[in-house]
Design an enzyme around this catalytic site. Structure first.
Site, short mmCIF file in Angstrom:
data_model
loop_
_atom_site.label_atom_id
_atom_site.label_comp_id
_atom_site.label_asym_id
_atom_site.label_seq_id
_atom_site.Cartn_x
_atom_site.Cartn_y
_atom_site.Cartn_z
N ASP A 104 -2.58 10.16 -10.93
CA ASP A 104 -1.46 9.25 -11.14
C ASP A 104 -0.26 10.09 -11.61
OD1 ASP A 104 -0.76 6.17 -11.46
OD2 ASP A 104 -0.09 7.11 -13.31
N TYR A 152 7.36 -3.09 -10.33
CA TYR A 152 7.00 -2.65 -11.68
C TYR A 152 7.83 -1.46 -12.16
CZ TYR A 152 4.18 1.35 -9.99
OH TYR A 152 3.76 2.53 -9.42
N TYR A 233 8.60 6.85 -16.49
CA TYR A 233 9.30 6.14 -15.42
C TYR A 233 10.82 6.18 -15.66
CZ TYR A 233 4.69 4.30 -14.26
OH TYR A 233 3.37 4.19 -13.91
N HIS A 296 -7.76 2.83 -7.48
CA HIS A 296 -6.82 3.81 -8.03
C HIS A 296 -7.47 4.76 -9.04
CE1 HIS A 296 -2.98 5.55 -9.05
NE2 HIS A 296 -3.11 5.20 -10.32
#
Length: 320
Positions: A104, A152, A233, A296
């Protein structure tokens, strides 16, 4: 299970922060880099398996997570900061090179570790996230607008915004919503709905994660909150601004990408075609791709298979 592992824990000062690491075994170094919203403990199966096969396995809590320092400013979470943390960690461990595994966000960091400092990486196994070259024209936030306000990553951009929407849930529920996702392909909420409200809370846990493991992770996020994790992010546009000098650069480190065929990131964003196409291979020429049956969080869901894929790849590389 987590606490019964024969794992040693310590904190190392690197790149201006204190970083917590879990480690086990002796031999060539393997560095495990977790993603969102994870901790070192997401690698428990690999820590046991790889150390039993003669490796010194080190899994840090990345900055902003767990028992590592959590700067509040999003600008402290660029890829230059996180790669710098890992270079400092290698130096503190007295290791010139390491085998590296990322998942990730950890995969994104691992790609850029290889991009910035290929001399420090013997070989790379990344899980779930292929390398995507920097757009020469558009910042990530501009690109993601096409998925709407409910996407998101777009919802995570405003400092404090996601934390406010998260605050109505306890940490266990938040982790269940993200770790055990049951949502449309793009992970986007309808207009006017927060993504954390939109995601369902599963009533049953899948066999690959236990209530004890969730409670352990939740106890850490209860202390730190989620700001550090969300700041990765929020630094995406700043990454774009700083990465211009690497425009068009290739990743030359020997690499294996393992991705689950049911991973939302695989079935969305054209990822399946991209992985099978020529652009990806042109930027990562020394590449092997393995698609397995899974979602995932495959290092947990398919722990033994992923560990075997890692060992088969690393065993082909010189250990010294």
């Amino acid at each position: 299970m987590i606490m019964s592992l024969e794992v040693e824990h310590r904190r190392i000062y690197t790149n201006g922060i204190w970083m917590h690491i879990a480690e086990k075994g002796q031999g060539p170094l393997i560095l495990l880099i977790h993603g969102f919203p994870e901790l070192w403990s997401c690698w428990v199966h690999q820590i046991n398996n790889l150390s039993a096969h003669g490796y010194h396995v080190v899994a840090p809590d990345m900055r902003g997570y767990g028992d590592s320092d959590c700067p509040q400013d999003p600008s402290s979470y660029t890829l230059f900061h996180t790669v710098g943390d890992l270079i400092g960690l290698l130096d503190e461990l007295g290791q010139e090179q390491a085998f590296v595994i990322g998942h990730d966000w950890g995969a994104e960091i691992a790609w850029h570790l290889c991009l910035f400092r290929p001399d420090r990486v013997k070989a790379l196994v990344n899980l779930g996230v292929p390398y995507r070259p920097r757009s020469p024209q558009f910042k990530p936030s501009h690109y993601f607008t096409k998925y709407g306000r409910g996407f998101y990553i777009s919802q995570f951009q405003e400092p404090g915004g996601a934390e406010n929407s998260f605050s109505k849930y306890d940490s266990v529920t938040i982790l269940k919503k993200f770790l055990l996702i049951n949502a449309p392909d793009l992970l986007a909420a309808p207009p006017g709905v927060e993504i954390i409200d939109f995601l369902e809370t599963p009533s049953l846990l899948p066999p690959w994660i236990t209530e004890e493991e969730l409670q352990f992770s939740a106890s850490k996020f209860q202390k730190t909150g989620f700001t550090g994790a969300l700041n990765y992010y929020r630094a995406m546009d700043l990454n774009w601004e700083l990465l211009g000098a690497w425009q068009g650069a290739k990743i030359t480190v020997p690499t294996k990408l393992i991705i689950g065929d049911k991973d939302l990131g695989f079935v969305s964003f054209g990822t399946k075609d991209y992985i099978n196409g020529e652009i990806f291979k042109s930027f990562v020429p020394n590449l092997e791709v393995v698609v397995i049956d899974g979602h995932h969080f495959i290092q947990q869901e398919k722990a033994e298979q992923v560990s075997n894929e890692i060992l088969s790849f690393f065993s082909k590389k010189p250990k010294m």
